[in-house]
Design a protein around this motif. Structure first.
Motif, short mmCIF file in Angstrom:
data_model
loop_
_atom_site.label_atom_id
_atom_site.label_comp_id
_atom_site.label_asym_id
_atom_site.label_seq_id
_atom_site.Cartn_x
_atom_site.Cartn_y
_atom_site.Cartn_z
N GLY A 15 0.83 -1.19 0.00
CA GLY A 15 0.00 0.00 0.00
C GLY A 15 0.86 1.24 0.00
O GLY A 15 1.98 1.24 0.51
N SER A 16 0.35 2.31 -0.60
CA SER A 16 1.11 3.55 -0.65
C SER A 16 0.17 4.74 -0.68
O SER A 16 -0.87 4.72 -1.33
CB SER A 16 1.99 3.57 -1.89
OG SER A 16 2.67 4.79 -1.95
N ARG A 17 0.58 5.79 0.01
CA ARG A 17 -0.20 7.02 0.02
C ARG A 17 -0.04 7.82 -1.28
O ARG A 17 -0.78 8.73 -1.53
CB ARG A 17 0.17 7.86 1.23
CG ARG A 17 -0.15 7.15 2.54
CD ARG A 17 -0.06 8.08 3.73
NE ARG A 17 -0.09 7.35 4.98
CZ ARG A 17 -1.18 6.83 5.53
NH1 ARG A 17 -2.32 6.92 4.94
NH2 ARG A 17 -1.10 6.19 6.69
N PHE A 18 0.95 7.48 -2.12
CA PHE A 18 1.12 8.21 -3.38
C PHE A 18 0.33 7.58 -4.52
O PHE A 18 0.41 8.04 -5.65
CB PHE A 18 2.60 8.35 -3.75
CG PHE A 18 3.34 7.07 -3.99
CD1 PHE A 18 3.14 6.31 -5.14
CD2 PHE A 18 4.27 6.63 -3.07
CE1 PHE A 18 3.83 5.13 -5.36
CE2 PHE A 18 4.98 5.46 -3.28
CZ PHE A 18 4.75 4.71 -4.43
N VAL A 19 -0.41 6.54 -4.24
CA VAL A 19 -1.27 5.93 -5.26
C VAL A 19 -2.71 6.31 -4.93
O VAL A 19 -3.37 5.66 -4.13
CB VAL A 19 -1.11 4.39 -5.28
CG1 VAL A 19 -2.04 3.77 -6.31
CG2 VAL A 19 0.33 4.02 -5.56
N ASN A 20 -3.15 7.40 -5.53
CA ASN A 20 -4.53 7.83 -5.34
C ASN A 20 -4.94 8.79 -6.45
O ASN A 20 -4.10 9.30 -7.19
CB ASN A 20 -4.72 8.45 -3.95
CG ASN A 20 -3.92 9.71 -3.75
OD1 ASN A 20 -4.10 10.69 -4.47
ND2 ASN A 20 -3.02 9.70 -2.77
N GLU A 21 -6.21 9.01 -6.54
CA GLU A 21 -6.77 9.83 -7.62
C GLU A 21 -6.31 11.28 -7.54
O GLU A 21 -6.04 11.91 -8.57
CB GLU A 21 -8.30 9.75 -7.59
CG GLU A 21 -8.94 10.29 -8.83
CD GLU A 21 -10.43 10.00 -8.88
OE1 GLU A 21 -11.08 10.59 -9.74
OE2 GLU A 21 -10.93 9.19 -8.07
N ASN A 22 -6.18 11.85 -6.33
CA ASN A 22 -5.75 13.24 -6.21
C ASN A 22 -4.35 13.45 -6.77
O ASN A 22 -4.10 14.42 -7.50
CB ASN A 22 -5.79 13.70 -4.74
CG ASN A 22 -7.20 13.84 -4.23
OD1 ASN A 22 -8.13 14.01 -5.00
ND2 ASN A 22 -7.36 13.73 -2.93
N ARG A 37 -0.54 15.48 -10.67
CA ARG A 37 0.74 15.25 -11.34
C ARG A 37 0.62 14.61 -12.72
O ARG A 37 1.58 14.60 -13.48
CB ARG A 37 1.62 14.34 -10.49
CG ARG A 37 2.00 14.92 -9.16
CD ARG A 37 2.90 13.95 -8.44
NE ARG A 37 3.17 14.40 -7.09
CZ ARG A 37 3.80 13.68 -6.20
NH1 ARG A 37 4.22 12.47 -6.50
NH2 ARG A 37 4.00 14.14 -5.00
N GLY A 38 -0.51 13.99 -12.98
CA GLY A 38 -0.66 13.25 -14.23
C GLY A 38 -0.09 11.86 -14.16
O GLY A 38 -0.11 11.11 -15.13
N THR A 39 0.45 11.49 -13.01
CA THR A 39 1.02 10.16 -12.77
C THR A 39 1.04 9.92 -11.27
O THR A 39 0.89 10.86 -10.48
CB THR A 39 2.45 10.06 -13.35
OG1 THR A 39 2.92 8.72 -13.21
CG2 THR A 39 3.40 11.02 -12.66
N ILE A 40 1.21 8.67 -10.88
CA ILE A 40 1.37 8.39 -9.46
C ILE A 40 2.86 8.41 -9.15
O ILE A 40 3.68 8.47 -10.06
CB ILE A 40 0.74 7.04 -9.07
CG1 ILE A 40 1.34 5.89 -9.88
CG2 ILE A 40 -0.77 7.10 -9.23
CD1 ILE A 40 0.91 4.51 -9.42
N GLY A 41 3.23 8.35 -7.89
CA GLY A 41 4.63 8.36 -7.50
C GLY A 41 5.33 7.08 -7.90
O GLY A 41 4.71 6.11 -8.31
N LYS A 42 6.64 7.06 -7.76
CA LYS A 42 7.43 5.89 -8.12
C LYS A 42 7.69 5.03 -6.90
O LYS A 42 7.88 5.52 -5.81
CB LYS A 42 8.75 6.33 -8.75
CG LYS A 42 8.50 7.03 -10.06
CD LYS A 42 9.74 7.14 -10.87
CE LYS A 42 9.37 7.78 -12.19
NZ LYS A 42 10.42 7.75 -13.13
#
Length: 112
Positions: A26-33, A38-43
């Motif tokens: 799970g990751s907090r950088f994977v979300n719709e906002n 950013r147009g992408t999720i984090g790495k």
């Protein structure tokens, strides 16, 4: 909770997955906002990441044996992957014996 460890399936392509400790998490950088901003999720440095908060349900659903396919457009991989270039039989295991006409015909044989 322990994230299940993954194993690569192709020698020379992803066979170091377990040594690199690649896990689904799970990751907090994977979300719709973040995606909208950013147009992408984090790495995640190679780990498949899913939205934090639902990750436990996803991991519980796939633990014990699942297969998932992750790739990025790469011409070398497309040309060299045994999996991508395999001729898999993807027909359903159950073959229909009836034709469309037989299926649409009334069960009593009346033709009406």
């Amino acid at each position: 909770m322990i994230e299940p460890r993954n194993a690569g399936m192709e020698a020379g392509i992803n066979d170091h997955v377990r040594n690199r400790s690649i896990v689904l998490h799970g990751s907090r950088f994977v979300n719709e906002n973040i995606m909208n901003t950013r147009g992408t999720i984090g790495k995640s440095l190679g780990c498949p990441a899913v939205p934090y908060g639902i990750h436990v349900r996803i991991i519980d659903a796939i633990k014990g044996g699942s297969c998932f396919f992750i790739n990025t457009p790469d011409s070398w991989y497309a040309q060299n992957s045994r999996i991508l270039n395999q001729n898999f039989d993807i027909t359903p295991g159950i073959q229909l014996q009836n034709t469309a006409a037989e299926i649409s015909a009334p069960a009593d044989g009346s033709g009406k």
